[in-house]
Write a protein that holds these residues in place. Structure first.
Motif, mmCIF file in Angstrom:
data_model
loop_
_atom_site.group_PDB
_atom_site.id
_atom_site.type_symbol
_atom_site.label_atom_id
_atom_site.label_comp_id
_atom_site.label_asym_id
_atom_site.label_seq_id
_atom_site.Cartn_x
_atom_site.Cartn_y
_atom_site.Cartn_z
ATOM 1 N N GLU A 201 53.510 9.152 59.205
ATOM 2 C CA GLU A 201 53.353 9.620 60.589
ATOM 3 C C GLU A 201 52.890 8.507 61.510
ATOM 4 O O GLU A 201 53.338 8.397 62.660
ATOM 5 C CB GLU A 201 52.358 10.777 60.629
ATOM 6 N N ARG A 210 61.808 8.667 59.248
ATOM 7 C CA ARG A 210 60.695 9.103 58.408
ATOM 8 C C ARG A 210 61.015 9.013 56.919
ATOM 9 O O ARG A 210 60.215 8.501 56.136
ATOM 10 C CB ARG A 210 60.283 10.530 58.783
ATOM 11 N N SER A 279 56.965 14.807 58.569
ATOM 12 C CA SER A 279 56.432 13.687 57.782
ATOM 13 C C SER A 279 55.990 14.148 56.403
ATOM 14 O O SER A 279 56.123 13.408 55.418
ATOM 15 C CB SER A 279 55.260 13.032 58.526
#
Length: 327
Positions: A201, A210, A279
């Motif tokens: 994150e 991500r 995330s």
């Protein structure tokens, strides 16, 4: 005597008719459209009586006769059922409709937004600044335990209650993600997944990156390489109480803390922020890559590399971009 009796009877009839007329007028007034020309907001505080509520409604222009409102509430059995909160009264709402609203508890909902990547200390600062909330937060919640999201709250909701909602939501997300995890992950528990998610994150704000960023850290964990990620170093220096607002110094990169992933093996002991759902899922379902390195590419994203030589070229390119921007 007959004359007196007749007069008394006539008087009773007249009074009865007058009373019936008054009751009829009161009932019609209670159900007739109200005086508001535009919606208005009325706040009932905890403990407000029917008399106080009727006075506030009259002051706001929602009703024209507080006595009729009180009599109607008592007749309906709603005198003690008013619920405190902030209510929006529609234009031309009758007293009967207003009473329905106040009894229903359908209070105005306000939105409190907690962005991804805030530390628990930062979340508490944000909640303390929200004047629509009430009460104290006894202690800073455990790092990573709060689900970032936009929450609908009524005026007066306690900060502690909202914290509990955020914690319950994060626990649900984490358990859902852990149940759907890749089976060959080098992660031993949901907590380790949460720690890794918090690093992801803080490392990227690009949604499509991500899972690729996650793959870099998972690949490093598999190979026994140190994670070497700057956000963990920052957390070790600040304990989550704000950022540095500048780049890390060499002395800080070399400073021993439990979160300095340039010096420790594996994951740090705690999350370094409160990661969002995406995330968390990236941490347990990383992309399948051979990347071991990444660096900013100047466009808001990152350049990924399989080898140190390739990474060094990407770093050199990023340094040139930094110099050009400085000039």
């Amino acid at each position: 005597m007959r004359h007196l009796a007749a007069n008394a009877l006539t008087l009773l009839v007249v009074l009865g008719v007058a009373l019936a007329a008054a009751v009829g007028w009161g009932v019609r007034s209670f159900h007739a459209p109200g005086p508001l020309e535009a919606p208005a907001t009325v706040i009932l505080d905890k403990g407000d009586s029917l008399a106080v509520a009727s006075r506030k409604l009259a002051q706001s222009g929602a009703i024209s006769d507080p006595l009729i409102f009180r009599l109607g509430a008592r007749y309906r059995g709603d005198a003690g059922r008013l619920r405190f909160g902030e209510y929006e009264i529609p234009a031309r709402a009758s007293m009967a409709q207003i009473l329905d609203i106040l009894v229903s508890g359908r209070a105005v909902q306000h939105l409190v937004t907690i962005p991804e990547g805030l530390t628990s200390w930062e979340v508490v600062q944000r909640l303390n600044a929200a004047e629509i909330l009430s009460g104290e937060i006894a202690e800073i919640p455990e790092e990573g335990s709060l689900a970032p999201d936009t929450y609908a709250v009524a005026r007066g909701e306690s900060r502690a209650a909202l914290i509990a909602r955020m914690q319950a939501a994060q626990e649900r997300i984490l358990q859902e993600a852990w149940a759907a995890r890749d089976k060959d992950l080098p992660l031993a528990s949901p907590r380790e997944a949460l720690i890794l998610a918090s690093i992801i994150e803080k490392e990227t704000g690009v949604p499509d990156e991500r899972r690729v960023v996650a793959s870099v850290f998972v690949n490093r964990l598999r190979k026994g390489m140190r994670l070497q990620t700057d956000p963990t170093v920052v957390y070790g220096l600040t304990q989550g109480k704000g950022g540095l607002d500048r780049g890390l110094r060499r002395s800080e990169l070399a400073k021993p803390t439990p979160w300095n992933t340039y010096l420790i093996d594996g994951l740090p002991p705690t999350p370094i922020a409160n990661p969002g759902r995406e995330s968390i899922f990236a941490a347990v379902q990383p992309a399948r890559t051979e990347f071991l390195y990444f660096v900013a590419d100047g466009s808001g994203g990152h350049a990924f590399a399989r080898t140190l030589a390739e990474h060094n070229r990407n770093v050199a390119r990023w340094r040139r971009i930094e110099r050009e921007r400085a000039d």
